[in-house]
Design a protein around this motif. Structure first.
Motif: not given
Length: 183
Positions: A58-83
């Motif tokens: 969120r602090r990186l302020a990447l555009p919503r469609g940016d691939t870095k934004h999606l990759a990093l948030l997708g990995a964070a989501a998997l970490q939350a689910v795994a937890g």
């Protein structure tokens, strides 16, 4: 202080480093963990780490469609689910495989972010952290038969190295955003 996006990154990076170092230190001093201890530690670690990644992206302020934004948030989501799943399941095999997958995916997302950010101040940190995450994630399932103590040892070793890296990164970011002193 300047108002650049990098000026606001040191706080979530520092939080991530503190969480990661705390997990690593707990694994060092946890003498004889059982399956419950393994799963409780993996559970809280992955949940809090996912939250820190979300704050950071969120602090990186990447555009919503940016691939870095999606990759990093997708990995964070998997970490939350795994937890959550590891926390509820209390199963050594599941903790090793799901924890390994979460660390592997976050490492891959950080490598992707590094390789697609030629001019970012975080590029080298993402590269190193990505390699550490990939290595820890790949190694974790191979230690299933060694038990919870070995799984915590492998993940804790990776966490200590990653935490030290991100602590230095946070301090560097904090130092770099300060206004220069007048002569």
């Amino acid at each position: 202080m300047t108002s650049t996006p990098m000026a606001q990154l040191w706080q979530p990076v520092l939080f991530r480093s503190m969480v990661t170092l705390l997990f690593g230190i707990i694994t060092v001093f946890f003498g004889a963990p059982d399956t419950l201890g393994l799963c409780l530690n993996f559970g809280w670690y992955f949940l809090v780490l996912a939250g820190s990644h979300y704050w950071f992206v969120r602090r990186l302020a990447l555009p919503r469609g940016d691939t870095k934004h999606l990759a990093l948030l997708g990995a964070a989501a998997l970490q939350a689910v795994a937890g959550v799943v590891i926390f509820i399941s209390v199963n050594t095999v599941l903790a090793a495989w799901l924890g390994g997958a979460a660390l592997l995916l976050m490492g891959a997302a950080e490598l992707f972010a590094a390789l697609t950010s030629a001019r970012s101040q975080l590029r080298s940190d993402w590269l190193i952290s990505g390699v550490l995450g990939l290595g820890t994630g790949l190694l974790l399932p191979f230690f299933i038969n060694a038990g919870p103590h070995a799984l915590l040892g492998v993940s804790g070793g990776g966490a200590l190295m990653t935490g030290a890296l991100w602590l230095l990164s946070a301090l560097t970011l904090r130092h770099d955003v300060r206004t220069p002193k007048r002569k």
